[in-house]
Design an enzyme around this catalytic site. Sequence first.
Site, short mmCIF file in Angstrom:
data_model
loop_
_atom_site.label_atom_id
_atom_site.label_comp_id
_atom_site.label_asym_id
_atom_site.label_seq_id
_atom_site.Cartn_x
_atom_site.Cartn_y
_atom_site.Cartn_z
NE ARG A 1 -27.99 12.15 5.91
CZ ARG A 1 -29.25 12.09 6.34
NH1 ARG A 1 -29.59 11.19 7.24
NH2 ARG A 1 -30.17 12.91 5.88
NE ARG B 1 -1.51 -4.77 -0.70
CZ ARG B 1 -2.46 -3.84 -0.71
NH1 ARG B 1 -3.42 -3.88 -1.61
NH2 ARG B 1 -2.47 -2.88 0.20
CG ASP C 1 4.05 -6.65 8.33
OD1 ASP C 1 3.28 -6.41 7.37
OD2 ASP C 1 3.63 -6.92 9.46
N GLY C 2 4.72 -7.32 4.86
CA GLY C 2 4.60 -8.33 3.80
C GLY C 2 5.75 -8.21 2.81
CB SER C 3 7.24 -5.24 1.14
OG SER C 3 5.96 -4.80 0.78
CD GLN D 1 -9.00 7.00 5.87
OE1 GLN D 1 -8.80 6.75 7.04
NE2 GLN D 1 -9.80 6.25 5.14
NE ARG D 2 -3.09 3.20 0.00
CZ ARG D 2 -3.54 1.98 -0.33
NH1 ARG D 2 -4.10 1.23 0.59
NH2 ARG D 2 -3.40 1.52 -1.54
CG ASP E 1 -3.48 0.12 7.96
OD1 ASP E 1 -4.08 1.14 7.59
OD2 ASP E 1 -3.74 -1.02 7.54
NE ARG F 1 -5.50 -5.02 4.72
CZ ARG F 1 -5.19 -4.95 3.44
NH1 ARG F 1 -5.94 -5.56 2.57
NH2 ARG F 1 -4.12 -4.29 3.03
CD GLU G 1 -10.29 -0.96 5.87
OE1 GLU G 1 -9.33 -0.26 6.22
OE2 GLU G 1 -10.28 -1.64 4.84
N GLY H 1 -12.20 14.91 18.95
CA GLY H 1 -13.28 15.05 19.94
C GLY H 1 -14.49 14.19 19.67
CG ASP I 1 -0.56 -2.59 10.49
OD1 ASP I 1 0.32 -2.14 9.73
OD2 ASP I 1 -1.49 -3.30 10.10
CB THR J 1 1.61 0.69 6.36
OG1 THR J 1 0.19 0.54 6.52
CG2 THR J 1 2.27 0.31 7.68
N GLY K 1 0.83 -1.22 0.00
CA GLY K 1 0.00 0.00 0.00
C GLY K 1 0.86 1.25 0.00
O1 F6P Z 1 -2.69 -1.33 4.36
C1 F6P Z 1 -3.15 -0.02 4.35
C2 F6P Z 1 -4.56 0.06 3.95
O2 F6P Z 1 -4.75 1.42 3.82
C3 F6P Z 1 -5.61 -0.57 4.85
O3 F6P Z 1 -5.98 0.19 5.94
C4 F6P Z 1 -6.76 -0.80 3.91
O4 F6P Z 1 -7.58 -1.82 4.34
C5 F6P Z 1 -6.02 -1.20 2.68
O5 F6P Z 1 -4.80 -0.50 2.70
C6 F6P Z 1 -6.75 -0.98 1.40
O6 F6P Z 1 -5.85 -1.11 0.37
P1 F6P Z 1 -6.14 -1.56 -1.11
O7 F6P Z 1 -7.34 -0.84 -1.54
O8 F6P Z 1 -4.90 -1.17 -1.81
O9 F6P Z 1 -6.35 -3.03 -1.08
#
Ligand code: F6P
Length: 321
Positions: free
Chosen positions: A245, A73, A104-106, A253-254, A129, A173, A224, A187, A131, A127, A12
């Site tokens: 809503r 990926r 970490d996958g990479s 966000q990316r 996330d 994720r 998410e 807040g 994480d 990333t 990502g």
């Molecule tokens: O790994 C980062 C992340 O932004 C996750 O929070 C999200 O679930 C995922 O990528 C979505 O990525 P893609 O749309 O590239 O599969």
Amino acid sequence: MSKGLAIMTSGGDAAGMNPAIKVAAEYAASRGFKPWLVYDGLRGLIDDRFVEPDREMLSGILHRGGTLLRSSREKRFFDIGFRRQALENLKKRGIEKLIVIGGDGSFRALNQFYADFGIPFAGIPATIDNDIAGTDYCLGVDTALNMIRQSIDSIHDTATSFSRAFVVEVMGRHCGYLAMVSALSCGAEICLTPEVPYNLDSIGLRLQREIDAGRNHILAIAAEGTKMADYLTRWINDSIGMEARLTVLGHVQRGGSPTVRDRLMAYKFAVAAVDSLEAGETNSVMVFNEGHYSTRPIHEVCDSQYQIDPRIIELSTPLAQ
Ligand code: F6P
């Protein structure tokens, strides 16, 4: 001939990747390496998408989000035949070391490559996330948090004006870091994450008391990974009785120009990655903990589970009760 060092982004994308590419390439050259850039991550390693960066390629990219090298990926990298193909692409250019900016996958993929063929690599954690185990910070997190903050501030305006509840789903994720920090800094009244058990009954009682005392709007953040955003919106509407809503922030966000923090972190991580390869480290990840930069062996990163700072969990727990 100077030793080839290739730089790539994988998994990502995250803001801060471009400054990391720029600094890694320029600093590597200043240390006597011959830098190469790989397009499309692991896919480009297999499919021979290498380029020698010139001044023009690396200028004017520092402020841009995403990654100019693009990312992917790539499942083919699990196959030793394709990893051999990647090795040939490195060998014919005299590339002996790799820097991978990603998750970490990479890192695991390149560690397998190191186990197969002894090609050392340095990993730069990136990333949104946040994480990756062993580091408090991953590139892209601050930019993502600021994108979220800006969006939620706007939502807050309309929520208070129209006496409504808003549920905002943020990325993550498997990890609630973005949700917790956003809930605290914006807040929110509710924050649902995979890490903290939540109790809708007690949340309902708490909010009812506040509504009775004059509250006219509610802001709820759902990570998410909880898959709760939709349900929570209906629950607020039906059980709390406030018109609700849902906003799913998604991939906004990316993107975005990296914040000052992400540019600076990219700089530090990229210099550390080149230094670690020059010092003879073979498979380390650059980390940042309690204000200090260091490196960690890949197994310490990949064999452990990321834990959110307990202080952040403690602060956000009341928002799940
Ligand atoms: O790994 C980062 C992340 O932004 C996750 O929070 C999200 O679930 C995922 O990528 C979505 O990525 P893609 O749309 O590239 O599969």
